[in-house]
Design a protein around this motif. Structure first.
Motif, mmCIF file in Angstrom:
data_model
loop_
_atom_site.group_PDB
_atom_site.id
_atom_site.type_symbol
_atom_site.label_atom_id
_atom_site.label_comp_id
_atom_site.label_asym_id
_atom_site.label_seq_id
_atom_site.Cartn_x
_atom_site.Cartn_y
_atom_site.Cartn_z
ATOM 1 N N ALA B 41 0.817 -1.217 0.000
ATOM 2 C CA ALA B 41 0.000 0.000 0.000
ATOM 3 C C ALA B 41 0.847 1.262 0.000
ATOM 4 O O ALA B 41 0.360 2.341 -0.318
ATOM 5 N N GLY B 42 2.120 1.145 0.350
ATOM 6 C CA GLY B 42 2.997 2.319 0.350
ATOM 7 C C GLY B 42 3.442 2.749 -1.028
ATOM 8 O O GLY B 42 3.996 3.841 -1.208
ATOM 9 N N HIS B 43 3.191 1.895 -2.019
ATOM 10 C CA HIS B 43 3.583 2.210 -3.396
ATOM 11 C C HIS B 43 2.989 3.547 -3.835
ATOM 12 O O HIS B 43 1.787 3.771 -3.681
ATOM 13 N N SER B 79 9.332 -0.618 -5.220
ATOM 14 C CA SER B 79 9.986 -0.357 -6.505
ATOM 15 C C SER B 79 10.237 -1.640 -7.279
ATOM 16 O O SER B 79 10.634 -1.597 -8.439
ATOM 17 N N ARG B 80 10.024 -2.776 -6.626
ATOM 18 C CA ARG B 80 10.306 -4.087 -7.218
ATOM 19 C C ARG B 80 11.768 -4.209 -7.646
ATOM 20 O O ARG B 80 12.082 -4.946 -8.572
ATOM 21 N N GLN B 81 12.647 -3.457 -6.969
ATOM 22 C CA GLN B 81 14.064 -3.594 -7.270
ATOM 23 C C GLN B 81 14.765 -4.281 -6.111
ATOM 24 O O GLN B 81 14.149 -4.579 -5.087
ATOM 25 N N ARG B 82 16.048 -4.549 -6.258
ATOM 26 C CA ARG B 82 16.827 -5.184 -5.210
ATOM 27 C C ARG B 82 17.726 -4.148 -4.557
ATOM 28 O O ARG B 82 18.139 -3.177 -5.192
ATOM 29 N N ASN B 92 11.233 -0.509 2.868
ATOM 30 C CA ASN B 92 9.993 -1.250 3.138
ATOM 31 C C ASN B 92 9.336 -0.801 4.446
ATOM 32 O O ASN B 92 8.111 -0.826 4.567
ATOM 33 N N ALA B 93 10.137 -0.427 5.409
ATOM 34 C CA ALA B 93 9.563 0.059 6.666
ATOM 35 C C ALA B 93 8.884 1.407 6.448
ATOM 36 O O ALA B 93 7.838 1.692 7.041
ATOM 37 N N ALA B 94 9.460 2.244 5.614
ATOM 38 C CA ALA B 94 8.791 3.507 5.270
ATOM 39 C C ALA B 94 7.446 3.217 4.616
ATOM 40 O O ALA B 94 6.436 3.862 4.907
ATOM 41 N N LEU B 458 7.099 -10.541 -4.354
ATOM 42 C CA LEU B 458 6.439 -10.110 -5.591
ATOM 43 C C LEU B 458 7.399 -10.355 -6.756
ATOM 44 O O LEU B 458 8.620 -10.361 -6.560
ATOM 45 N N PRO B 459 6.871 -10.529 -7.970
ATOM 46 C CA PRO B 459 7.759 -10.686 -9.123
ATOM 47 C C PRO B 459 8.634 -9.436 -9.278
ATOM 48 O O PRO B 459 8.160 -8.310 -9.099
ATOM 49 N N SER B 460 9.891 -9.638 -9.601
ATOM 50 C CA SER B 460 10.827 -8.518 -9.737
ATOM 51 C C SER B 460 10.610 -7.786 -11.058
ATOM 52 O O SER B 460 10.219 -8.382 -12.049
ATOM 53 N N GLN B 461 10.853 -6.470 -11.032
ATOM 54 C CA GLN B 461 10.783 -5.685 -12.268
ATOM 55 C C GLN B 461 12.147 -5.619 -12.956
ATOM 56 O O GLN B 461 12.293 -5.039 -14.019
ATOM 57 N N VAL B 462 13.174 -6.156 -12.323
ATOM 58 C CA VAL B 462 14.530 -6.058 -12.864
ATOM 59 C C VAL B 462 14.883 -7.365 -13.550
ATOM 60 O O VAL B 462 14.778 -8.433 -12.955
#
Lengths: 465, 465
Positions: B41-43, B79-82, B92-94, B458-462
């Motif tokens: 939900a933070g997205h 961000s779906r990044q690493r 993620n805490a933010a 979640l599936p990665s965007q990278v």
């Protein structure tokens, strides 16, 4: 009408190099070179190495280092590697406080260098700012941090390590200046920094490593606050004096008038003292008073039956718990150890602590040193750090020693030659740089005002670009 | 005889998955899925995006991301990044606290999920730990954090955002468990975490973004403390109850017996409540009480002449400053807005806040809601959050509403279907994942206890590896 916080933020955002008096700039250069020595002195110290390893690990490995280097990273002084400005500031701030030789501002009981220069240098390197930009940003960090420390007062310092708490705001102000934040953004940066302010004295009781963590944390959190503010992230408007702000939570004698005291006319930066002894600053006045009385009366260590130091309450709070130090670092908070070392060696430097803090002679003399609260000393503190001792000699005399300005204070300061020599001595002790490297680096650093771009202070150990 | 802190540290280090009752493990799964929804939900939330951008920047650019990925980095959910575990935990805490839908423990007034799961998941991913390891570490984080929150008491919460301050210790305990610290190392980790504890309520007054910074800071600082402890870095032994520790500096009603209350027999994790309304938890009891009285008497919003809520002091402290909210986030701290929304829509969810927090109808009703300190409600708080309202209707009746356990409390909890539906609703609102992605991720997450290794949620965007 601006609030005190808004006024302070505007000053921090709008100060220009050209507005800063010559004497303030020259003193800032002195402080910068003095800091550089302390930062290199952190090389090889276990707590510093731990934080540096953590920072390197959280960069994501060697490829990340190369990436940071490629796009303007910053220098980690103790490892001679590159990291992002955030992680370099964290590591260098940890390094700068461990030798207990970095500077101090008496009135705020705040050590500015260790929380101002690491983030300022890292960001200046990462962004390619000039030497003059670095100097102006550093002055901003000093002026803000010192005033916030004065504002929070003596009650704060009883439990909180002011350098850790106030350090977040000092770092944010310095970095915010390099990022060219406007006054509103700067106020947000201070808000984000103040709400991350932390650092408790409890670690002293078990000689834990937290002092290095406090400075690392302050530098990193302050830097982050400024970057976030540049990106539109907001902070509390009145983080200092608001009803649920820093003073409300962490002080019982805060004085909001101190936040803007003489802004732009009184330069708190030049009030900063250099540390001469490698120990907690609270021991210095008594150490110098003991040296004075020993010199005056030609006393030898064996002549000292007992030494009573007359001190301020802050000294009792910080040094009181340390009665039988078990580590070199803890011994720097032991009044008895410090006085035993100066009595024997005329100076309590890194070498004296390292080699003699637990010797039989040191321990014997240490246990004959006491502290007593003194109304005159306590009343003058923290503006003036008066040193008073009463010596009972083995032949029955009662002698009094006194200094009004310990060595390193503005009225009894170090010359540039002394600052240089101290930095070289610190590097030699830690082996953080060779004598030639250090001499070259310090020579260059004295010319910082002429640097078009702040580059690496030491030659890099990493070949990759 | 161990001190309370040492006892707590030993519990945190030595708890094993096999020791944890089945019901506690199942509740932890509920809390994990519920957290996951809040994190996604933070997205897109501006403050979250700022912190995520900062974390990415301080990794050193795309090459660093690839490096982190290559050697077991962690997932940044929004961000779906690493990123490295440290920076992923921070981001993620933010993200997890911004929707105001993450869980809460009543007695400690502490939101555990947002500071426990982000660092625990990040480190479990980075180290390739199992799902059972993750669950056990999460229970450790909850049990420690909740007890430290109870220990610091109500006076702490008046000025400090307990989730920010206590969060550092909860995060350190969870990560320390994943790092397999022994009891002594765990105590050092708690010491380093507690000396970094920070977070002030002052930001509420100007609706600043600090809440996200507090959770990011707690997760990152706690994680760092645990990693440092593994590397031999020491912290204060008695950071909680020592004479210059957290309670000394930040509480006036601390109770050390709470630190070890029922360790290993009382499972504080299962006392945790889910949030049903998307607002500050202090508004929920009154909101549910209003719904109760409106249902019982068949009232419509137009029937409400005025609503007086009878509340505990903590509600006045946190909600009192918010009289005329100007942002969606601030409106979640406005008792009047929350009650106006539930009166109109039967529920105050993300959509209701986003679309209606400033509507004419909401504002009109908002300004007819008041708060009054109630001795019964205040006396039961924080163990029980009783909701009481008095409604004056436009036709002159005076009606009373009451709930003893607001929706989401352990005695009035959400089913797994309700938890799943809430997570899907949150993701749909933020567009942080497609419905199909989210359904698949949640289905998988319910099986976490069977995972040999914690992978991406979640599936990665990278594409790069």
């Amino acid at each position: 009408m601006l609030t005190p916080t808004a006024t302070l933020a505007r000053f921090a955002a709008e100060l220009r190099y050209e507005h800063i008096p010559e004497a303030v700039l020259r003193k800032t250069e002195d402080l910068l070179v003095d800091w550089f020595g302390s930062a290199v002195a952190g090389h090889g110290a276990r707590p510093v190495e731990s934080i540096t390893r953590f920072a390197a690990q959280m960069m994501g490995g060697p490829a990340a280092h190369a990436a940071a280097l490629g796009q303007g990273g910053a220098e980690v002084l103790v490892s001679r590697q590159r990291a992002s400005a955030y992680l370099a500031a964290m590591a260098n701030a940890a390094a700068s406080h461990v030798a207990e030789q970095d500077d101090v501002h008496n009135g705020s009981v705040f050590h500015p260098a260790t929380v101002v220069f690491p983030p300022a240098v890292a960001v200046a390197q990462a962004l390619g700012r000039s030497g003059q930009d670095l100097l102006a940003a550093s002055v901003v960090g000093y002026e803000v941090g010192i005033r916030v420390g004065e504002f929070l007062g003596r009650s704060h310092y009883k439990v909180f390590h002011t350098t850790g708490t106030v350090g977040t705001l000092a770092a944010a102000a310095a970095v915010g200046h390099l990022l060219r934040l406007d006054a509103a953004q700067m106020q947000h940066a201070l808000g984000s920094a103040g709400t991350q302010a932390a650092g408790l004295w409890e670690f002293l009781r078990t000689a834990a490593d937290s002092k290095q963590l406090h400075t690392a944390h302050a530098a990193a959190a302050g830097l982050m606050s400024a970057y976030l503010a540049q990106d539109g992230f907001t902070g509390a408007a009145e983080i200092l004096a608001g009803p649920q702000g820093m003073a409300a939570g962490m002080s019982s004698d805060a004085d909001a008038t101190r936040l803007t005291d003489g802004l732009g006319t009184r330069w708190a930066t030049v009030e900063t003292s250099f540390k001469y002894h490698a120990s907690c600053r609270h021991t210095h006045p008594a150490a110098d008073a003991l040296l004075q009385v020993m010199r005056e009366h030609g006393l030898k260590p064996a002549d000292l039956q007992s030494v009573e130091t007359q001190v301020h309450q802050g000294a009792l709070d910080v040094l009181g718990p340390v009665t039988s130090p078990s580590t070199v670092h803890q011994s720097k908070f032991s009044m008895g150890t410090v006085l035993a070392l100066v009595a024997q060696y005329g100076h309590a430097g890194l070498t004296e602590f390292d080699q003699h803090f637990l010797s039989e002679a040191t321990r014997a003399l240490r246990d004959r040193v006491s502290m007593r609260l003194d109304p005159e000393v306590d009343g003058a503190y923290p503006r003036r750090w008066i040193g008073k001792v009463t010596v009972h000699t083995t032949d029955g005399r009662v002698l009094h020693g006194r200094v009004d300005e310990p060595k390193g204070d503005p009225g009894n300061t170090l010359s540039r030659d002394e600052v240089t020599a101290k930095a070289l001595r610190l590097a030699a002790f830690s082996q953080g740089a060779t004598a030639a490297e250090m001499q070259q680096a310090v020579d260059a650093l004295w010319q910082v005002a002429q640097w078009p771009v702040v580059g690496a202070l030491l030659p890099s150990q990493v070949g990759a670009a």
